[in-house]
Design an enzyme around this catalytic site. Sequence first.
Site, PDB file in Angstrom:
ATOM      1  N   ARG A 213       0.877  -0.982  -0.021  1.00 59.24           N
ATOM      2  CA  ARG A 213      -0.090  -0.481   0.308  1.00 59.24           C
ATOM      3  C   ARG A 213       0.985   1.311  -0.270  1.00 59.24           C
ATOM      4  NH1 ARG A 213      -5.441  -1.882   3.978  1.00 59.24           N
ATOM      5  NH2 ARG A 213      -5.438  -3.629   3.307  1.00 59.24           N
TER       6      ARG A 213
ATOM      7  N   ARG B 169       2.238   1.557  10.717  1.00 63.15           N
ATOM      8  CA  ARG B 169       1.629   1.818   9.342  1.00 63.15           C
ATOM      9  C   ARG B 169       2.650   2.040   7.478  1.00 63.15           C
ATOM     10  NH1 ARG B 169      -2.694   6.641   8.029  1.00 63.15           N
ATOM     11  NH2 ARG B 169      -4.260   5.137   8.181  1.00 63.15           N
TER      12      ARG B 169
ATOM     13  N   GLU C 201      -5.714  -1.327  15.139  1.00 66.25           N
ATOM     14  CA  GLU C 201      -6.945  -1.901  13.835  1.00 66.25           C
ATOM     15  C   GLU C 201      -5.917  -3.167  13.112  1.00 66.25           C
ATOM     16  OE1 GLU C 201      -9.006   0.267  11.211  1.00 66.25           O
ATOM     17  OE2 GLU C 201      -8.845  -1.677   9.481  1.00 66.25           O
TER      18      GLU C 201
ATOM     19  N   SER D 203     -10.139  -6.825   9.799  1.00 67.25           N
ATOM     20  CA  SER D 203     -11.304  -5.475   9.432  1.00 67.25           C
ATOM     21  C   SER D 203     -12.655  -6.708   8.341  1.00 67.25           C
ATOM     22  CB  SER D 203     -11.212  -4.828   8.914  1.00 67.25           C
ATOM     23  OG  SER D 203     -12.359  -3.624   8.191  1.00 67.25           O
TER      24      SER D 203
ATOM     25  N   ARG E  45       0.892  -5.269  12.510  1.00 69.17           N
ATOM     26  CA  ARG E  45       0.386  -4.355  14.452  1.00 69.17           C
ATOM     27  C   ARG E  45       0.521  -5.945  15.665  1.00 69.17           C
ATOM     28  NH1 ARG E  45      -4.209  -0.937  10.765  1.00 69.17           N
ATOM     29  NH2 ARG E  45      -2.779   0.800   9.876  1.00 69.17           N
TER      30      ARG E  45
END
Length: 439
Positions: free
Chosen positions: A275, A290, A362, A365, A404
């Site tokens: 990403r 991130r 997070e 998801s 994470r």
Amino acid sequence: MSVGLARLREEPDRIRQSAIDKGEDPAVVDAALALDERRRRLLGEADRLRAERNAVSKSVGERIRAGADPNGPEIAQIRAEARALGDRIAELERELATVEAELEEALLRIPNPADPDVPVGGPEANVVVRTWGEPLPRRAVGPDGQPWERRPHWEIGAALGILDEPRGAKITGSGFPVYRAAGARLERALINWFLDVHVSEHGFVEVWPPALVNAASARGTGQIPDKEEQMYVVTRDELYLVPTAEVPVTNLHRDEILDAADLPIRYAAYTPCFRREAGAAGAETRGILRVHQFDKVEMVCFEKPEDSAAALEWLTARAEVLLQRLGLAYRVVLMSTGEMGFVQAKKYDLEAWAPGVERWLEVSSCSNFRDYQARRMAIRYRPEPGAKPELVHTLNGSGLALARVVAALLETYQEPDGSVVVPGVLRPYMGGLERIAAA
RNA sequence: GGAGAGGUGGCAGAGCGGUCGAAUGCGGCGGUCUUGAAAACCGCAGGGCGCAAGCCCCGUGGGUUCGAAUCCCACCCUCUCCGCCA
């Protein structure tokens, strides 16, 4: 094609309101409606002319077979007539192509309506559905009775020689961490353990897909045009590095009609995820919170429409099992309409507690897309033998996202002496290693 | 990457530029027969748009033609051989 023309015509008000709930401009709904109207008118006219042209053309062959002179005036006149019809058809088709392109564009900008039980609003409307475990405090008391502070994972990782951000930056750039020694093995252990649990205990079929996809696949899951900026592109070959395994795995059944007896179809897949995260930098993204490349095991489900709501709960629970066995405190958050994204109908985020940075991270998801993605990809199933194909429902959820999780693990399991205890479930995957200590 | 062959309905496999949305076989579904099953026989059955008439779809996109699954061009994919390579 995303919400579907039939539904758009039937309940435009609901679609309009749903767009507003998600913070999108409802004007596209009316634009799409108007374009649909125009398209249908043009299509009807073009169809009528085509029918006429087909009949005239057919008569050419019939008359020649009946003895007419192929080069005579009679045939020449019919040909001229057919040609004139053809010219008008071509004209209408050009117009139609324009309208259809505009309609397509408008439809792509209409979001998937959220389920009725999704709270309306922004971040403040998110609902913490449940919490598991005790979030550890940053300031604690050590075994010697002295106060100590839990450190952030990047400090732990650097001190133990298991996480090397500077060298990652050297060989690639910032946001491309290097895992080393026990850190690398931890990464590999997590991937293997996640997949093992999903495959042996939850009945997922393991899939090892390509990490690069073509434009059609990226469009299928909605990365194009919504999130094009997020992807790395291999321009020379017109391929995209996958931002998540959702893209290749959901596209597995693009343009297919599935057998009802085969549903549900559930896959678990590991891929690295790439990403660009353009513009993201700062305290919120320090360490490996991130990054541009991370590892993730993804669960993807194809369900009958009537089963998808229950499947979302099941899927979420599958991800929770992993966090529970890792002993990480976490909470399940039902995301509000404004926070859930464009293509989801309902979404739960799983957030693990990281005591070193004192934040909920997070790590998963889980979403139900209902028929929205399936429509884009034409993934259908036949409810009964001989029945008309219907769209399946697609869902996916992380189980889990590695970087994470690693951050939460390091910060949760750190000891005052700087070492990190390896959670029991991972020890068999790490050669029995019980503790990561400085070399 | 080079040379050649090919891409047609779930699969296999036909298809002179017009009556081909498409033969045939297998598989599928329904039925007859049977205590039941198999076999045999009979019948049904692609996808999309449309209330319907009808229109579109033979890898994808263009072109030629009154008319294209059939001819031409480009691209994609598959197979064989060669080259390269983990």
